[in-house]
Design an enzyme around this catalytic site. Sequence first.
Site, mmCIF file in Angstrom:
data_model
loop_
_atom_site.group_PDB
_atom_site.id
_atom_site.type_symbol
_atom_site.label_atom_id
_atom_site.label_comp_id
_atom_site.label_asym_id
_atom_site.label_seq_id
_atom_site.Cartn_x
_atom_site.Cartn_y
_atom_site.Cartn_z
ATOM 1 N N GLY A 1 3.292 6.582 8.504
ATOM 2 C CA GLY A 1 4.671 6.678 8.046
ATOM 3 C C GLY A 1 5.508 5.487 8.452
ATOM 4 N N ASN A 2 5.041 4.730 9.480
ATOM 5 C CA ASN A 2 5.737 3.511 9.893
ATOM 6 C C ASN A 2 5.498 2.345 8.936
ATOM 7 O OD1 ASN A 2 5.559 4.662 13.038
ATOM 8 N ND2 ASN A 2 7.262 3.262 12.666
ATOM 9 N N SER A 3 4.499 2.463 8.080
ATOM 10 C CA SER A 3 4.155 1.355 7.190
ATOM 11 C C SER A 3 5.359 0.890 6.384
ATOM 12 C CB SER A 3 3.047 1.777 6.220
ATOM 13 O OG SER A 3 1.837 1.952 6.887
ATOM 14 N N ASP B 1 0.064 -7.486 1.545
ATOM 15 C CA ASP B 1 0.516 -6.107 1.704
ATOM 16 C C ASP B 1 2.039 -6.018 1.750
ATOM 17 O OD1 ASP B 1 0.221 -3.368 1.856
ATOM 18 O OD2 ASP B 1 -0.089 -3.329 4.025
ATOM 19 N N HIS C 1 0.824 -1.220 0.000
ATOM 20 C CA HIS C 1 0.000 0.000 0.000
ATOM 21 C C HIS C 1 0.856 1.268 0.000
ATOM 22 C CE1 HIS C 1 0.313 -0.001 4.551
ATOM 23 N NE2 HIS C 1 0.336 1.305 4.329
ATOM 24 N N LEU D 1 -7.458 -14.340 -12.877
ATOM 25 C CA LEU D 1 -8.438 -14.248 -13.955
ATOM 26 C C LEU D 1 -7.855 -13.560 -15.179
ATOM 27 C CD1 LEU D 1 -11.380 -14.836 -14.718
ATOM 28 C CD2 LEU D 1 -12.018 -12.647 -13.673
ATOM 29 N N GLY D 2 -7.134 -12.458 -14.958
ATOM 30 C CA GLY D 2 -6.475 -11.774 -16.073
ATOM 31 C C GLY D 2 -7.271 -10.648 -16.690
ATOM 32 N N VAL D 3 -8.030 -9.914 -15.854
ATOM 33 C CA VAL D 3 -8.777 -8.760 -16.357
ATOM 34 C C VAL D 3 -8.496 -7.553 -15.475
ATOM 35 C CG1 VAL D 3 -10.650 -10.123 -17.359
ATOM 36 C CG2 VAL D 3 -10.842 -9.332 -14.987
#
Length: 281
Positions: free
Chosen positions: A125-127, A52, A22, A183-185
């Site tokens: 900001g720690n993410s 994530d 993210h 799926l590829g869409v």
Amino acid sequence: SPSASGTGIVLTADGYIITNAHVISDATYLNVVFSDGDEVRADIVGYDTDTDLAVIKINAYNLSYAKFGDSSTLSVGEDVFAIGNALGQLSNTYTRGSISGLDRSITIDNVTMTLLQTDAAINQGNSGGGLFRESDGTLIGIVNAKSSGSGIEGLGFAIPSTLAREVIGSLMDYGFVVGRPYLGVSTQDVSLSGYGFFTSAYTYPCIVSVEDGSAAQQAGLKKDDVIMAVNGDTVSSSDGLYIAVSKFKVGDTVTLTILRSNSQIDVSVTLGQRSTAKTAE
């Protein structure tokens, strides 16, 4: 241009860096800033929204790097510390706490994850930063979430290192996680009232592109097809479609209910797996 900041963990001496999906998934370009102020352009190797996790790469050599620990051996009450870019401004912020819980099932953006819980202070900001075992300094988690609000304190969460290590290895080798149904869409959510088929503003994912060679192309799915259900279960968004498909395995055959040219049809699709990495636009 709008910008955002997060945290990363140096994984190898030659410049592979871990962070959260993210943090980088919507980026048009990435810069990595080190503690000495050096700033280096980075490229996305791959990222995985289910866990994530993301891997990026800079041109470097002889970097100091974190050492993975074994999160499966953690105990509640064990001392840990987090290092991150708190508030996106206070780089190298150190916060200390304990493991508050193991195997917490947390839903973030409609994706359920099994995470470590800590009371070490976690801020915006720690993410993508590290959660480290205090006894030996090894990396036992990648910080990715916190609970906030009135009356909430000390609820931070991190991706366990045992899971992260497996996913990161796949991202480094292939740019994506192998073995996932695909799926590829590409889709965007639309209101069917605009199609003249329904009077109410029901929303469903509409295909905007079909990947060459994908399961979707082989099944005959087309641009502007609206996907209404998977095996009879209604999907009302692109995220809902992704979650529905992820419940199956590569090689499973599913039935998609499609709205095409104001006609509702069923299409059988044998799910494949991703063959190319996700990258920034």
